[in-house]
Design an enzyme around this catalytic site. Structure first.
Site, PDB file in Angstrom:
ATOM      1  N   GLY A   3      53.634  22.981  23.085  1.00 36.16           N
ATOM      2  CA  GLY A   3      52.903  22.811  22.042  1.00 36.16           C
ATOM      3  C   GLY A   3      51.988  24.059  21.644  1.00 36.16           C
ATOM      4  O   GLY A   3      50.920  23.894  20.912  1.00 36.16           O
ATOM      5  N   ASP A  48      62.289  22.523  24.056  1.00 36.23           N
ATOM      6  CA  ASP A  48      62.248  21.338  23.492  1.00 36.23           C
ATOM      7  C   ASP A  48      61.814  20.455  24.808  1.00 36.23           C
ATOM      8  O   ASP A  48      62.688  20.268  25.817  1.00 36.23           O
ATOM      9  CB  ASP A  48      63.681  20.945  23.092  1.00 36.23           C
ATOM     10  CG  ASP A  48      63.616  19.371  22.525  1.00 36.23           C
ATOM     11  OD1 ASP A  48      62.777  18.773  22.875  1.00 36.23           O
ATOM     12  OD2 ASP A  48      64.825  18.793  22.178  1.00 36.23           O
ATOM     13  N   TYR A 138      50.748   6.279  17.860  1.00 33.73           N
ATOM     14  CA  TYR A 138      50.233   7.557  18.486  1.00 33.73           C
ATOM     15  C   TYR A 138      49.196   6.949  19.914  1.00 33.73           C
ATOM     16  O   TYR A 138      49.338   7.449  20.941  1.00 33.73           O
ATOM     17  CB  TYR A 138      49.516   8.469  17.678  1.00 33.73           C
ATOM     18  CG  TYR A 138      48.566   9.303  18.048  1.00 33.73           C
ATOM     19  CD1 TYR A 138      49.165  10.606  18.855  1.00 33.73           C
ATOM     20  CD2 TYR A 138      47.244   9.555  18.160  1.00 33.73           C
ATOM     21  CE1 TYR A 138      48.356  11.507  19.383  1.00 33.73           C
ATOM     22  CE2 TYR A 138      46.333  10.640  18.248  1.00 33.73           C
ATOM     23  CZ  TYR A 138      47.062  11.894  19.055  1.00 33.73           C
ATOM     24  OH  TYR A 138      46.257  12.612  19.463  1.00 33.73           O
TER      25      TYR A 138
HETATM   26  C1  AKB Z   1      44.451  12.465  15.000  1.00 31.35           C
HETATM   27  O1  AKB Z   1      43.718  12.309  13.873  1.00 31.35           O
HETATM   28  O2  AKB Z   1      45.655  11.983  15.009  1.00 31.35           O
HETATM   29  C2  AKB Z   1      44.049  13.490  15.974  1.00 31.35           C
HETATM   30  C3  AKB Z   1      43.285  12.680  17.131  1.00 31.35           C
HETATM   31  C4  AKB Z   1      42.232  12.066  16.757  1.00 31.35           C
HETATM   32  O3  AKB Z   1      43.818  12.453  18.236  1.00 31.35           O
HETATM   33  N1  AKB Z   1      43.307  14.549  15.578  1.00 31.35           N
END
Ligand code: AKB
Length: 313
Positions: A3, A48, A138
């Protein structure tokens, strides 16, 4: 470092090259473009991270002893492509943890995020150990990733270290795809056009940190004695919490005529699910963490950096 073309990698590669030597840090990237300084100051390779064999080969061929595994899809990008977020964020973490079991890798850094928290976590002074019910893919990958790190540390003795980064504010590379992006975009637009349409409400408070503090925290954590590390999931880490309106006002005090309007989009719900303030006393106790940049110092440094680098790549 994976990254290496991203927001953190762009600034962390030069820091590590100054510490360890230009040739000692390999900048690996897949999407986007390496910053010129990163590409020109030492070795680089395309990698990758979702290809386990390629990852394994890269580590073996170069006798890698430390991995900074930064490749990730951020919160907003993860909602657009949850499958890819799962594969990149979590699949590749499992790959590198397994590589660490059978290779020259002695220490691993992997960033988690305030996104592990959710609407059921305490919003103020969010503790290290608390309810963790994230509402983004996430956040789900970061939470599961923390559990994986803890498991590999306990079960296999892997020296993996992690920080729950707040939103990071920096000028070298705008990578996009995050919910806290408004805190960077506001500076870029202030100097480019004098106005900004902010995608969260004016009263939205989030924990944010200037990149220089985040880089120092990362190096301090990675150089702390192993015995001092009592959190093998991921450490809470904080510097500042302020509203989007307070940031706009701090910029307007320095950029005459700057105007900001607030028109929330889907990222508002993500921002609302995250804490306003964080308790990072474990990081302070275990390895001496102290932030240095307040809102004024960060605003000055950002405006100077954005102006110098032509509003960030
Ligand atoms: C996001 O906004 O997704 C990132 C984080 C807070 O992990 N900057």
């Amino acid at each position: 470092m994976t990254g290496a073309a991203g927001q953190v990698g762009t600034d962390l590669v030069p820091v590590l090259r100054r510490r360890h030597g230009q040739e000692a840090v390999i900048a690996a990237w897949h999407r986007g473009r390496l910053a010129d300084e990163v590409a020109e100051s030492g070795p680089a390779m395309e990698l990758d991270v979702t290809d386990p064999a390629a990852f394994q080969d890269a580590v073996a061929a170069n006798g890698i002893t430390q991995v900074y595994h930064l490749a990730t899809l951020l919160s907003a990008a993860g909602e657009t492509d949850p499958d890819r977020a799962w594969t990149v964020n979590l699949g590749s973490l499992r790959t590198v943890l397994d590589i660490a079991r059978r290779s020259t890798v002695e220490r691993l850094f992997w960033p988690s995020s305030i996104a592990v928290f959710g609407p059921t976590s305490p919003r103020h002074g969010t503790p290290q150990e608390t309810v963790l019910e994230p509402t983004t893919m996430y956040g789900v990958t970061k939470l599961a990733g923390e559990a994986l790190c803890r498991y590999y540390a306990l079960r296999f003795g892997i020296d993996v270290r992690s920080l729950r980064y707040p939103g990071l504010v920096s000028y070298s590379r705008f990578s996009g795809g995050g919910t806290t992006d408004y805190s960077v975009e506001m500076f870029l637009h202030a100097l480019r056009t004098g106005s900004y349409r902010c995608f969260v409400r004016e009263d939205t408070v989030l924990p944010l940190m200037f990149m220089e503090d985040a880089l120092r925290a990362t190096v301090e954590l990675m150089t702390a004695p192993a015995a001092a590390i009592t959190v093998r999931g991921s450490y809470n880490l904080t510097a500042l919490s302020f509203t989007a309106g307070e940031l706009a006002a701090a910029i307007a005090r320095r950029v005459p005529g700057f105007s900001c309007t607030f028109e929330p989009d889907f990222r508002q719900a993500i921002a609302d699910s995250w804490p306003a303030t964080i308790d990072d006393s474990r990081a302070r106790r275990d390895w001496g963490w102290r932030p240095r940049f307040d809102l004024d110092a960060m605003t000055d440094a950002m405006l100077e950096g954005v102006a110098r680098l032509g509003a960030g790549a």
